[in-house]
Design a protein around this motif. Structure first.
Motif, PDB file in Angstrom:
ATOM      1  N   PRO A 107       0.802  -1.228   0.000  1.00  0.00           N
ATOM      2  CA  PRO A 107       0.000   0.000   0.000  1.00  0.00           C
ATOM      3  C   PRO A 107       0.835   1.277   0.000  1.00  0.00           C
ATOM      4  O   PRO A 107       0.313   2.356  -0.297  1.00  0.00           O
ATOM      5  CB  PRO A 107      -0.784  -0.101   1.315  1.00  0.00           C
ATOM      6  N   VAL A 108       2.130   1.154   0.327  1.00  0.00           N
ATOM      7  CA  VAL A 108       2.939   2.356   0.555  1.00  0.00           C
ATOM      8  C   VAL A 108       3.253   3.071  -0.759  1.00  0.00           C
ATOM      9  O   VAL A 108       3.747   2.459  -1.701  1.00  0.00           O
ATOM     10  CB  VAL A 108       4.249   1.998   1.285  1.00  0.00           C
ATOM     11  N   GLU A 127       1.037   4.518  -2.748  1.00  0.00           N
ATOM     12  CA  GLU A 127      -0.164   4.653  -3.592  1.00  0.00           C
ATOM     13  C   GLU A 127      -0.621   6.110  -3.593  1.00  0.00           C
ATOM     14  O   GLU A 127      -0.773   6.721  -2.531  1.00  0.00           O
ATOM     15  CB  GLU A 127      -1.330   3.850  -2.985  1.00  0.00           C
ATOM     16  N   LYS A 162      -3.137  12.799  -2.663  1.00  0.00           N
ATOM     17  CA  LYS A 162      -2.707  12.141  -1.429  1.00  0.00           C
ATOM     18  C   LYS A 162      -1.826  10.934  -1.723  1.00  0.00           C
ATOM     19  O   LYS A 162      -2.015  10.266  -2.744  1.00  0.00           O
ATOM     20  CB  LYS A 162      -3.927  11.667  -0.632  1.00  0.00           C
ATOM     21  N   ARG A 196      -0.331   7.378   0.187  1.00  0.00           N
ATOM     22  CA  ARG A 196      -0.452   6.503   1.350  1.00  0.00           C
ATOM     23  C   ARG A 196       0.931   6.224   1.926  1.00  0.00           C
ATOM     24  O   ARG A 196       1.857   5.875   1.196  1.00  0.00           O
ATOM     25  CB  ARG A 196      -1.160   5.202   0.966  1.00  0.00           C
ATOM     26  N   SER A 219       3.773  -2.855   5.478  1.00  0.00           N
ATOM     27  CA  SER A 219       3.192  -1.509   5.394  1.00  0.00           C
ATOM     28  C   SER A 219       4.227  -0.414   5.655  1.00  0.00           C
ATOM     29  O   SER A 219       3.873   0.757   5.785  1.00  0.00           O
ATOM     30  CB  SER A 219       2.016  -1.385   6.372  1.00  0.00           C
ATOM     31  N   HIS A 242      -3.904  -1.374   5.257  1.00  0.00           N
ATOM     32  CA  HIS A 242      -4.322   0.027   5.137  1.00  0.00           C
ATOM     33  C   HIS A 242      -4.503   0.692   6.492  1.00  0.00           C
ATOM     34  O   HIS A 242      -4.225   1.872   6.649  1.00  0.00           O
ATOM     35  CB  HIS A 242      -5.613   0.134   4.313  1.00  0.00           C
ATOM     36  N   THR A 256      -1.550   2.410   7.871  1.00  0.00           N
ATOM     37  CA  THR A 256      -1.016   3.525   7.087  1.00  0.00           C
ATOM     38  C   THR A 256      -1.897   4.751   7.287  1.00  0.00           C
ATOM     39  O   THR A 256      -2.957   4.685   7.892  1.00  0.00           O
ATOM     40  CB  THR A 256      -0.996   3.195   5.581  1.00  0.00           C
ATOM     41  N   SER A 257      -1.433   5.856   6.736  1.00  0.00           N
ATOM     42  CA  SER A 257      -2.186   7.095   6.742  1.00  0.00           C
ATOM     43  C   SER A 257      -1.965   7.729   5.367  1.00  0.00           C
ATOM     44  O   SER A 257      -1.284   7.150   4.520  1.00  0.00           O
ATOM     45  CB  SER A 257      -1.650   7.967   7.870  1.00  0.00           C
ATOM     46  N   GLN A 258      -2.545   8.885   5.134  1.00  0.00           N
ATOM     47  CA  GLN A 258      -2.318   9.555   3.857  1.00  0.00           C
ATOM     48  C   GLN A 258      -1.747  10.936   4.093  1.00  0.00           C
ATOM     49  O   GLN A 258      -2.232  11.669   4.949  1.00  0.00           O
ATOM     50  CB  GLN A 258      -3.630   9.660   3.074  1.00  0.00           C
ATOM     51  N   LYS A 259      -0.701  11.272   3.359  1.00  0.00           N
ATOM     52  CA  LYS A 259      -0.208  12.642   3.419  1.00  0.00           C
ATOM     53  C   LYS A 259      -0.592  13.348   2.121  1.00  0.00           C
ATOM     54  O   LYS A 259      -0.898  12.708   1.120  1.00  0.00           O
ATOM     55  CB  LYS A 259       1.299  12.677   3.671  1.00  0.00           C
TER      56      LYS A 259
END
Lengths: 419, 419
Positions: free
Chosen positions: A95-96, A98, A113, A115, A142, A402, A405-408
């Motif tokens: 996921p990293v 994305e 954004k 991930r 992750s 997911h 993780t977070s989104q920047k």
């Protein structure tokens, strides 16, 4: 030996550095390390078994309960499941990095954004040594580093597994500190982790309710946690009788000790006389004790009376509270008041009742015509899970990659300045 | 008067009930209430001005600093902005109930996610009475109830505004307690909110750093917060000189007191001699004080020496720390070590350097060739913002409607049970 405070802080600081160093790790490199861990665990299964035997012996000498001994034991099939879990996590998409939700702003900026990992994840857990490998696998994939603090009863098993994790990381040029086991199992080491918000980004406790409550109460680091699983099935006025019988029976009896097991059954008054007697017969044949409200007992006079405490109890046992309700809205109020925000299901053929239930029940998983027992990461297709969150912020329900993780925000310009 | 503890708990409990009651609110109903608030505020602007004058008078008598008095004052244009903000939030799409990520599982279950409110949001803020209306608008639109605890200095202004909010809610058949102002401005009322995890789902503090730090340290409720804004611009070896000058100048000087203002400038050693002198001239003309590392001072001998403390300081003033770095990776390490995870920008024409920066800088907003000053909800197209999060879990960067929601799992079956 150095003092516990400094030791835990240094371990967490090394994990933080490993997290930054992993920013450059390729997916293939992480996957190779995961597959290598599976190989090493298979090859060293007898050493793991020996370490585990040592833990089992000490635990038995201390008089640990059979249920805890059972969780501690690394049988051949548990070890094989650990290896299979590693292979499955390796096979999941990374996921990293994305990117999505990009939009073009009027000034030409492209804003979207990405991930990203959370950083350093502190896992605090009891008994089950297989959590060591599950947590390591999900955190590594992750892009997170993790600090693992297992229980004293599993110390030798955890050490044996952690040694193999370190070897696999090193062989694949990943920082060994990306998975750091705290080798001190005192209460104090947990306390230091809970105060280290500068080094640890999130704490995930796994274990009994008292452990989770203590951690939530003391942590200065954000916690992703699971507390209770007080799950409900509501048999609506418009329920299909056969689906109601099947789902209510399955949700209670397929396993008693799991958090997604139904603990309270709600039945619409217009269907109670029809559905409760055959359902009660099924439960009786399985040895499930029923505790009912007055209206339930009017139909099933032989069962126990439910006290107000029953509506708030996670039995984790062959016991079920049963309540007859006047309406869908009474059922929803009951669930939002007494439930634990875990998983609740309605059995209905009514489109509108289903929609109302889905919208207004405030739980991590809301279901129509399905057993609450489906609430887990594998059944949801996450490939793996690190727990089931009953919190409301960040992530609800089963936590997979997911959830770690977070989104920047990513802003792509060509020289824009702000007026 | 009843004791503060009970009063705050009862207010929060009423908000929780209002949150459940709002589960059934239609988007049109929420929008109508928002537009009605704008009307009422416009119609009652003289009453609001009178209440605000009372606050201003008391604040002046107490000797409040001019900067705080400035924030407290509801000028005609601030009031007009409040109304415009309400109209803008009404025009935004309603995020509540959005469903996506559905997948069909092999057993026929359809499993996806629904966007839902968090529940009850506790806002704790200082000075600016316009936060009362901004918070109410965003919370209402996102289906949350809110408990607002403004500062004592804005008491009369907040009461006047809250009265109009209540009226607009009632006129549109929404629960008045959906926006609840705590009418007690003691420290104790904040303390009770911070301990009420059973009634309040998330706390959002807005105010000075000491307020936010105190709240983070004491809260037993999850907090979405903004601490520092120590933002960086890094002028890469491959920077376009004109973009570098424009962005570095704008990021520092367009406003000094905002959290997205650059506080430290990093320059690649190969470009320092070329770019620093003309940039320093621009800053000098604007009255910006520079504080440099030894290599910066070799090029700009007249500026102050930066101490190690400068790299960790949010000046919020016409002061800028400047450092010459050897490489992109030194710049990234500096940012991840000394930054606050808010917003950082690289100026470069190198595709690979841009990608590396975007991937490995661990901040809520990462930018290429754009001024850090763009980091806010309006510039990002969120339509409104309730703050900028420097936390890593739940939501990073500008927090709009989506940041005030979460996702629950929806499982649609047709009678499935688990084996």
């Amino acid at each position: 030996m150095q003092n516990i405070h400094d030791y835990v802080r240094q371990t967490a600081a090394a994990a933080k550095q490993a997290f930054y160093d992993m920013g450059a790790a390729a997916t293939a490199q992480k996957n190779a390390a995961l597959l290598r861990m599976a190989e090493l665990i298979k090859q060293n299964s007898s050493a793991i078994a020996a370490a585990n035997a040592q833990d089992m012996e000490q635990a038995a000498a201390k008089g640990l309960e059979p249920a805890l001994l059972d969780r501690l034991k690394l049988t051949e099939s548990v070890v094989e499941n650990m290896c299979e879990g590693l292979r499955q996590v390796a096979a999941l998409p990374d996921p990293v990095g994305e990117m999505d939700e990009f939009r073009l702003r009027p000034n030409g900026l492209q804003i979207g954004k990405m991930r990203v990992p959370l950083g350093v994840i502190g896992m605090i857990y009891e008994s089950r040594p297989n959590v060591t490998i599950d947590a390591a696998a999900l955190c590594l994939k992750s892009g997170n580093a993790c600090v693992l603090r297992g229980g004293s009863e599993a110390f030798h098993s955890n050490m044996a597994i952690a040694g193999l994790i370190t070897q696999a990381l090193r062989e694949n040029s990943l920082p060994a500190a990306a998975v750091s086991l705290i080798e001190n199992t005192s209460r104090e080491s947990v306390g230091v982790m809970l105060q280290s918000a500068d080094l640890i980004d999130v704490i995930i406790p796994r274990g009994g309710k008292s452990l989770v409550e203590r951690i939530s109460a003391e942590a200065r680091v954000p916690v992703i946690k699971h507390l209770d699983g007080i799950c409900h099935v509501y048999i609506d006025r418009a329920a299909d009788a056969q689906k109601a019988l099947d789902i209510a029976f399955n949700a209670k009896t397929s396993r008693y000790g799991t958090c997604n097991t139904m603990e309270t059954l709600l039945v619409h008054e217009s269907r109670a006389a029809e559905i409760l007697p055959p359902l009660a017969a099924k439960y009786a044949a399985k040895g499930v004790e029923l505790r009912g409200c007055a209206r339930t007992r009017a139909i099933l006079p032989d069962i126990q009376t439910a006290s107000s405490k029953d509506w708030d109890t996670e039995y984790l046992a062959p016991i079920l509270a049963v309540k007859v309700v006047e309406s869908l809205s009474e059922a929803i109020v009951h669930i939002n008041t007494h439930g634990s925000g875990h998983t609740d299901s309605i059995v209905t053929e009514s489109y509108t009742d289903a929609q109302t239930f889905l919208r207004t029940v405030d739980s991590a998983s809301v279901m129509v015509n399905a057993s609450t027992r489906f609430a887990d990461g594998f059944e949801y297709g996450l490939g793996a899970e690190i727990g089931i969150s009953t919190d409301k912020i960040h992530v609800r329900g089963p936590v997979g990659l997911h959830g770690l993780t977070s989104q920047k925000w990513v802003v792509l310009g060509n020289g824009q300045t702000r007026e």
